[in-house]
Design a protein around this motif. Structure first.
Motif, mmCIF file in Angstrom:
data_model
loop_
_atom_site.group_PDB
_atom_site.id
_atom_site.type_symbol
_atom_site.label_atom_id
_atom_site.label_comp_id
_atom_site.label_asym_id
_atom_site.label_seq_id
_atom_site.Cartn_x
_atom_site.Cartn_y
_atom_site.Cartn_z
ATOM 1 N N UNK A 209 -29.105 -22.305 8.493
ATOM 2 C CA UNK A 209 -27.907 -21.959 8.806
ATOM 3 C C UNK A 209 -27.677 -20.465 8.993
ATOM 4 N N UNK A 210 -28.362 -19.746 8.267
ATOM 5 C CA UNK A 210 -28.093 -18.368 8.060
ATOM 6 C C UNK A 210 -28.774 -17.574 9.482
ATOM 7 N N UNK A 211 -30.124 -18.299 9.716
ATOM 8 C CA UNK A 211 -30.706 -17.680 11.129
ATOM 9 C C UNK A 211 -29.850 -18.094 12.206
ATOM 10 N N UNK A 212 -29.008 -19.320 12.105
ATOM 11 C CA UNK A 212 -28.078 -19.568 13.275
ATOM 12 C C UNK A 212 -27.138 -18.671 13.323
ATOM 13 N N UNK A 213 -26.679 -18.289 12.187
ATOM 14 C CA UNK A 213 -25.556 -17.212 12.205
ATOM 15 C C UNK A 213 -25.941 -15.749 12.721
ATOM 16 N N UNK A 214 -26.998 -15.525 12.346
ATOM 17 C CA UNK A 214 -27.469 -14.219 12.669
ATOM 18 C C UNK A 214 -27.733 -14.228 14.129
ATOM 19 N N UNK B 138 -25.694 -12.320 19.675
ATOM 20 C CA UNK B 138 -25.063 -12.505 21.107
ATOM 21 C C UNK B 138 -23.784 -12.074 21.387
ATOM 22 N N UNK B 139 -22.818 -12.009 20.374
ATOM 23 C CA UNK B 139 -21.491 -11.481 20.386
ATOM 24 C C UNK B 139 -21.674 -9.993 20.481
#
Length: 413
Positions: free
Chosen positions: A276-281, A286-287
């Motif tokens: 989950x932390x990797x996906x958030x990073x 990307x933003x």
């Protein structure tokens, strides 16, 4: 036995006494002799016209274009019964109706022969009627031939009968003006016939040229399609090799990651919290990237255009000036369409146009480039449909053509 008759005046071979009679009426030649040579019979395979000598074959080939002949001399040849044919011709002449009332009313007179020979034959003991017939029908001025004719016709029942023939009046001589007018008329008809033949030959040449152009274009399209197919297959192989290489690298990185986690005493696979932390990073990353508005060019089409021009450079070595002329001409076509895409005449190119053939289609690969741009063959024309005349396509084609014309290193590096 004789196979033919030969006109000793002009050398023409004749296959019957009837032909000799017709030849005499047409030319006035009367000196014929029997020959053991067969009359040549070369038959045209395409139309069946018989030719008796090389001159007739050459004239027939010139007028028709036919060149294949079959020698049927032996098939058509047959021994001649000269005496029987002469009797048949005489019978036909006797039975034939008079050609005109003037001929019917013409007085009967003895034919004109060599009076000296006639006198000599009479002095040798032959009657005047026999001597007259021998000199007339043999058509000779030779004593031996006349005597031979009498010996050969001893059995003829009419040999010693008087020979009287209708008087033939000489045709009136033409005046100088009439002869000149007649000659001019003959020349005029010959000129008209020659001009007609030239027009027909020109039509044949144009049809052959159109057919050759179509065959050349078809061959070029086939070559281009095969080359493009090979390029596609090669690219697919390269992509497969790249995919296999990426898979190897990914597996290696994954194995390295697992090895590092094992050394740290951590499980090889990420926990749900770590995932989950990797996906958030990744989402935050990307933003953070700024969005830049770019116009999308037809990249695939652009690559095809460039490849077609590079191929033209490679397959036409030593033709730099011709290539520049070709590319400049195609650039002008594209420019005209870009100025007014709705104008149909700018989107049509006649394949048989001499300028187009000399500057563009004579170079291998030019037609392929035009097809890539969007031109399609419709009969004797290359046509770009209105829906394909888009600004992006035309700008891309114009840019590639301009680069090819101005860049001295184009297609080299």
């Amino acid at each position: 036995m004789a196979q033919s008759l030969v006109c000793n005046d002009c050398g023409l071979q004749l296959k019957s006494v009837k032909e000799a009679t017709d030849h005499n009426e047409a030319t006035g030649h009367a000196n014929f002799a029997e020959s053991e040579e067969k009359v040549v019979n070369m038959v045209c395979e395409e139309c069946g016209k018989p030719c008796r000598n090389k001159t007739q074959q050459d004239l027939h080939s010139k007028h028709t274009g036919h060149t294949k002949y079959v020698d049927k001399t032996n098939e058509a040849a047959a021994p001649m019964d000269t005496e029987a044919q002469m009797k048949q011709v005489r019978a036909e002449q006797d039975d034939a109706p008079a050609k005109s009332s003037a001929a019917e009313d013409a007085p009967l007179i003895e034919p004109k022969v060599n009076e000296d020979l006639l006198q000599q034959l009479q002095e040798m003991g032959f009657s005047r009627n026999k001597a007259l017939r021998a000199l007339h029908f043999s058509g000779t001025d030779n004593m031996e031939q006349a005597i031979t004719w009498i010996m050969e016709h001893e059995e003829d029942p009419d040999l010693d009968q008087p020979l009287l023939l209708p008087e033939v009046k000489e045709k009136p001589k033409l005046s100088a003006e009439e002869a000149r007018n007649q000659a001019e008329e003959v020349l005029r008809k010959a000129k008209e016939k020659r001009e007609k033949e030239e027009r027909e030959l020109e039509k044949v040449r144009e049809a052959d040229q159109r057919r050759a152009t179509k065959e050349l274009m078809a061959a070029q399209r086939t070559d281009e399609e095969q080359r493009l197919k090979r390029n596609v297959e090669e690219r697919q192989r390269e992509k497969q090799e790249e995919a296999r290489a990426r898979d190897k690298i990914r597996l290696k990185l994954e194995e390295d990651r697992k090895e590092r986690r094992r050394k740290l005493g951590l499980p090889e696979e990420l926990s749900e919290e770590e995932k989950a932390a990797e996906r958030a990073r990744l989402a935050e990353s990307a933003k953070a990237k700024p969005s830049i508005g770019l116009s999308v060019k037809p990249v695939s089409l652009l690559l095809q255009m460039r490849a077609a021009l590079v191929d033209m450079k490679k397959v036409n070595p030593g033709k730099d000036e011709q290539l520049k002329t070709c590319w400049g001409t195609m650039l002008k076509y594209i420019g005209n369409i870009a100025k007014d895409p709705k104008e149909e005449k700018y989107r049509k190119i006649k394949l048989s146009n001499a300028a187009f053939q000399g500057r563009v289609s004579s170079l291998y690969g030019a037609l392929k480039f035009l097809e890539v741009v969007g031109f399609q063959q419709e009969g004797d024309f290359l046509v770009m449909p209105a829906e394909k005349a888009t600004a992006d396509t035309l700008n891309a084609a114009g840019g590639e053509l301009n680069n090819a014309c101005t860049n001295p290193f184009f297609g080299v590096l």
